[in-house]
Design a protein around this motif. Structure first.
Motif, PDB file in Angstrom:
ATOM      1  N   SER A 397       0.832  -1.209   0.000  1.00 15.15           N
ATOM      2  CA  SER A 397       0.000   0.000   0.000  1.00 15.15           C
ATOM      3  C   SER A 397       0.861   1.252   0.000  1.00 15.15           C
ATOM      4  N   ARG A 398       1.930   1.210   0.765  1.00 20.97           N
ATOM      5  CA  ARG A 398       2.823   2.375   0.810  1.00 20.97           C
ATOM      6  C   ARG A 398       3.495   2.585  -0.543  1.00 20.97           C
ATOM      7  N   ARG A 401       1.063   4.191  -2.926  1.00 19.74           N
ATOM      8  CA  ARG A 401       0.877   5.631  -2.690  1.00 19.74           C
ATOM      9  C   ARG A 401       2.056   6.423  -3.251  1.00 19.74           C
ATOM     10  N   GLU A 402       3.266   5.903  -3.052  1.00 22.35           N
ATOM     11  CA  GLU A 402       4.453   6.594  -3.578  1.00 22.35           C
ATOM     12  C   GLU A 402       4.420   6.639  -5.104  1.00 22.35           C
TER      13      GLU A 402
END
Length: 459
Positions: A397-398, A401-402
């Motif tokens: 998920s991170r 987002r990036e």
């Protein structure tokens, strides 16, 4: 003088018959099913019901329909199986058969009557003989005890079948839920792949995308479509497996939740295994009962190895003219151990007993190994699912987002963003598999503490 001892023996035998008749075994109200229910509920919360009357069958059907009216939990699925599985209902009649054998073993044998009538002119030859199998009277206590032990073993075996069905239903339930979730996410991957392949085709048409990259995207879309078709069949197969265990006619009657149960928050929520749980394995208890029954059989074989049949009874004989008085006496008939002294039967019984003893020891070793293996798989399945939940999925998920931030800043292409989205969805699918494996591992671990029926041919 010889007649007096025989007369005394006959009287003694008659009194023995009276005593045995007074203590004959009778049928119970439920053929031992109540004990099966009580033992079952020591392991699971659900209760089996043996529907032997139309009223009970109607009540079972109504309860099944009530449970099917809402999305099923694992416990609800197990309860439906215990109420509605026809094969389990058939297995319950093994109790009635075993109890009938107990009652039969406690019944006196029917006496035999034979009559010879011959006439020549005024001479008659009439013989009337009433016989009773005395040896069956002598061996009746041991035979009754053997059948009682077999009845106890049958109750244990039927209990194992109930618990085995419960565990099979749980595994099928979790597999069906996982297949549904996997299908949903793979459908998302297919949709994203279709959009990517179409975008690549258009960009290639205007010269902004290479033929190699466009072909790669179309190939990925084709692979995804194939996997989706496979998963659609897998979903159908898992649901049909659950339907069979529940005793339903088709899968349209199933209402399942949208997702698997959540993973326990931490290891404190996991189940533990101890020596006391292992000692309650029903297959080991059943093998113990079988061994004791065979020991009784060995004793019976030794008792009857010389005389196979011994019939004794009064006889009336008329040999001569009709006006002459009949002769009274006794007839005794038995086999003489001239050729067969019964040693072969004794040796066979002893060999069978020792064989079962060693089989019981081997079963204990296997059972202990099964418990250790299933418990290790249960704990490691939790570790894998926990790592997906607490580490891999948050990282994915991170990363997503990036990548969105980089795409908004025009630092990466839309194809890279879409490829990363596909990777994140596939990571969720892997977590679903890990979560499914954990719940199935828990079910298998519980089954290892129960054991399986000894007659594996039925499964």
């Amino acid at each position: 003088m010889v007649g007096q001892p025989l007369t005394a023996f006959i009287k003694k035998t008659c009194w023995m018959m009276v005593i045995l008749l007074a203590g004959c075994a009778t049928f119970s109200n439920d053929a031992g099913f109540g004990e099966v229910q009580n033992t079952t509920q020591q392991y699971i919360q659900q209760k089996p019901v043996w529907a032997t009357t139309d009223a009970q069958k109607t009540q079972n059907a109504e309860q099944v329909q009530k449970l099917l009216a809402a999305p099923l939990s694992a416990d609800d699925a197990v309860q439906i199986a215990l109420l509605n599985n026809a094969r389990l209902q058939a297995d319950f009649y093994d109790l009635q058969i075993a109890e009938a054998n107990v009652v039969q073993a406690g019944r006196l044998p029917n006496p035999g009557f034979s009559m010879l009538y011959a006439k020549h002119n005024s001479d008659y030859s009439i013989e009337q003989i009433l016989t009773l199998n005395i040896m069956s009277l002598l061996t009746m206590p041991k035979a009754s005890e053997m059948e009682k032990r077999h009845f106890a073993a049958t109750r244990q075996e039927v209990t194992q079948r109930v618990l085995t069905l419960a565990n099979e239903t749980r595994r099928a339930y979790y597999a069906a839920l996982a297949a549904r979730q996997r299908l949903q996410y793979l459908q998302q991957v297919k949709d994203v792949s279709a959009a990517t392949a179409e975008l690549a085709r258009r960009m290639q048409a205007i010269g902004n995308w290479s033929a190699l990259d466009a072909a790669r995207e179309r190939a990925f879309y084709a692979d995804t479509a194939i996997e989706l078709r496979k998963e659609q069949h897998h979903r159908l197969a898992t649901e049909e497996a659950l339907v069979r265990l529940l005793g339903l006619t088709d899968a349209t009657k199933l209402q399942l939740p949208e997702r698997l149960p959540d993973l326990p928050e931490n290891q404190d929520g996991l189940k533990q295994v101890n020596t006391e749980d292992f000692s309650k394995r029903l297959d080991l208890q059943q093998m113990k009962s079988n061994t004791e029954a065979l020991a009784q059989s060995l004793g019976l074989t030794k008792t009857t190895r010389f005389i196979n049949v011994l019939d004794l009874g009064p006889a009336r004989i008329l040999d001569g003219r009709r006006s002459e008085p009949t002769k009274k006496g006794f007839e005794i008939r038995f086999e003489l151990p001239i050729f067969d002294w019964g040693t072969a039967r004794v040796k066979r019984a002893e060999a069978e007993y020792m064989q079962v003893m060693h089989q019981a020891a081997a079963a204990a070793v296997v059972a202990a190994s099964e418990v250790r293996t299933s418990y290790d798989f249960y704990r490691r399945s939790y570790d894998v699912a926990q790592q997906y939940r607490d580490e891999i999925l948050p990282l994915r998920s991170r990363i997503q987002r990036e990548h969105v931030l980089r795409f908004n800043g025009m630092l990466m292409s839309p194809f890279e963003l879409i490829a990363d989205a596909r990777t994140q969805v596939l990571a969720v699918v892997s977590y679903i598999d890990a979560l499914r494996d954990f719940w199935i591992a828990e079910t298998q671990m519980e089954q290892s503490l129960i054991g399986k029926p000894l007659d594996q041919e039925r499964n």
